[in-house]
Design a protein around this motif. Structure first.
Motif, PDB file in Angstrom:
ATOM      1  N   VAL A 130       2.529 -10.421  -5.287  1.00 38.59           N
ATOM      2  CA  VAL A 130       1.582  -9.787  -4.370  1.00 38.59           C
ATOM      3  C   VAL A 130       0.948 -10.816  -3.446  1.00 38.59           C
ATOM      4  O   VAL A 130       0.932 -10.666  -2.213  1.00 38.59           O
ATOM      5  CB  VAL A 130       0.492  -9.028  -5.155  1.00 38.59           C
ATOM      6  N   GLY A 171       5.822  -7.700  -1.534  1.00 43.65           N
ATOM      7  CA  GLY A 171       4.609  -7.622  -2.334  1.00 43.65           C
ATOM      8  C   GLY A 171       4.574  -6.453  -3.282  1.00 43.65           C
ATOM      9  O   GLY A 171       3.505  -6.081  -3.777  1.00 43.65           O
ATOM     10  N   VAL A 229      -0.687  -5.128  -9.788  1.00 43.27           N
ATOM     11  CA  VAL A 229      -0.437  -5.289  -8.358  1.00 43.27           C
ATOM     12  C   VAL A 229      -1.751  -5.280  -7.578  1.00 43.27           C
ATOM     13  O   VAL A 229      -1.781  -4.970  -6.385  1.00 43.27           O
ATOM     14  CB  VAL A 229       0.519  -4.189  -7.826  1.00 43.27           C
ATOM     15  N   SER A 265      -4.736 -10.797  -7.946  1.00 44.71           N
ATOM     16  CA  SER A 265      -3.664 -11.719  -7.586  1.00 44.71           C
ATOM     17  C   SER A 265      -4.223 -12.984  -6.935  1.00 44.71           C
ATOM     18  O   SER A 265      -3.719 -14.085  -7.163  1.00 44.71           O
ATOM     19  CB  SER A 265      -2.653 -11.043  -6.660  1.00 44.71           C
TER      20      SER A 265
END
Length: 326
Positions: free
Chosen positions: A197, A275, A301, A306
């Motif tokens: 991501v 991503g 995600v 991230s």
């Protein structure tokens, strides 16, 4: 613009093989690196990419085993790399950069699963260090070659095992809690997805897109640390404790298991995207927070998480990532 975590309805599926996922694409003139490329899914990924004309570099710790496994596959180079050894990662990357070759595909396929507690020389837990931190450092060091490709993809092999437990950024190395081999594996697989991501966010403007994926359930050497109880739990054994082969076990063949990585690395269906977490040669849907089936947990995600993982990874590896560096 971020790619939505919504299925494309690619027309492919769980039974698609890696060769079918390639869809006849000619990869002549393209360079790939596949970690873990001399065993299991990585080996099949190498076989398919090289068979389509790509020049593939396979790094590994056991060069004799790699040479034996890759014998007869044209267009493959073998080089030393230990993902638990930062100096080995730097040496491998420096040697590749010295060739001046662009890197069109980096498939981070190597990994370990559910192993007994082991720490590297830095005191880092081995599953997190191998599956995530080693690939983080490798990708950062290879960044100039990825940019040089003017259109590259970084593919990280995650797992549906990410749903077992979320990543614990306060204690990723089990220094303040009892070690659990499955929780350690799960958080390393969350890290693979989260890595894609943030890498995609940083790399898109420079022509580098990133993907993570669940390959499916496949019996490969990755399962070498699993005992009978583990194998029963994941459905690999029948009622007589005999290996339950696909399709009876709902496991995939190695050819099917490598398909999503090959699709992420090569498919024109993903042009301009990145991503996202994929499975069965498609973008996976987001599952409920307590879901255990197909799809990806929202936390795996999450853009904010991230970025936190990215900052932690820079501190742990001592590698400051500069996407503008050539």
């Amino acid at each position: 613009m971020a790619t939505p975590q919504i299925a494309l309805h690619s027309g492919l599926g769980a039974q698609t093989t890696a060769i079918e996922a390639l869809a006849g694409r000619d990869l002549s003139g393209r360079h790939a690196i596949v970690t873990g490329g001399y065993s299991g899914l990585g080996l099949e990924t190498v076989r398919v990419l090289a068979g389509a004309g790509a020049r593939v570099t396979v790094p590994g710790r056991d060069l004799a085993q790699a040479q034996l496994a890759l014998q007869g596959i044209a267009g493959v180079d073998i080089a030393a790399l230990d993902l638990l050894d930062p100096s080995s990662i730097d040496a491998f990357a420096s040697a590749f950069l010295a060739t001046g070759a662009p890197l069109h595909m980096l498939v981070n396929s190597a990994g370990i699963m559910a192993c007994p507690l082991r720490r590297d020389a830095r005191g880092y837990e081995a599953q997190f260090a191998t599956n995530h931190l080693g690939h983080f450092q490798l990708t950062a060091r290879l960044w100039p070659a990825l940019r040089r490709a003017n259109g590259a993809r970084v593919v990280s092999v995650s797992s549906r095992g990410h749903v077992i437990a979320p990543i614990d950024l306060t204690d990723p190395h089990f220094q303040h809690r009892p070690y659990d081999k499955w929780q350690a594996y799960a958080q390393s697989k969350n890290a693979n997805a989260l890595f894609a991501v943030e890498l995609d966010r940083l790399g898109a403007a420079h022509g580098v897109r990133a993907f993570s994926l669940h390959p499916g359930s496949i019996l490969t050497p990755l399962a070498r640390h699993l005992d009978l109880e583990d194998l029963r739990r994941v459905g690999a054994l029948d009622e007589h404790d005999r290996v339950n082969p696909p399709p009876e076990s709902n496991f995939k063949t190695v050819q099917q298991g490598a398909a999503t990585a090959v699709w992420c690395a090569t498919s024109a269906q993903l042009d301009g995207m990145g991503g996202v977490y994929c499975e069965d040669c498609d973008i996976a849907c987001v599952m409920a927070d307590d879901g255990m089936g197909a799809g990806v947990r929202r936390s795996a995600v999450d853009p904010q998480l991230s970025r936190r993982l990215w900052a932690l990874s820079e501190r742990m590896t001592g590698v400051a990532f500069d996407p503008a560096a050539a």
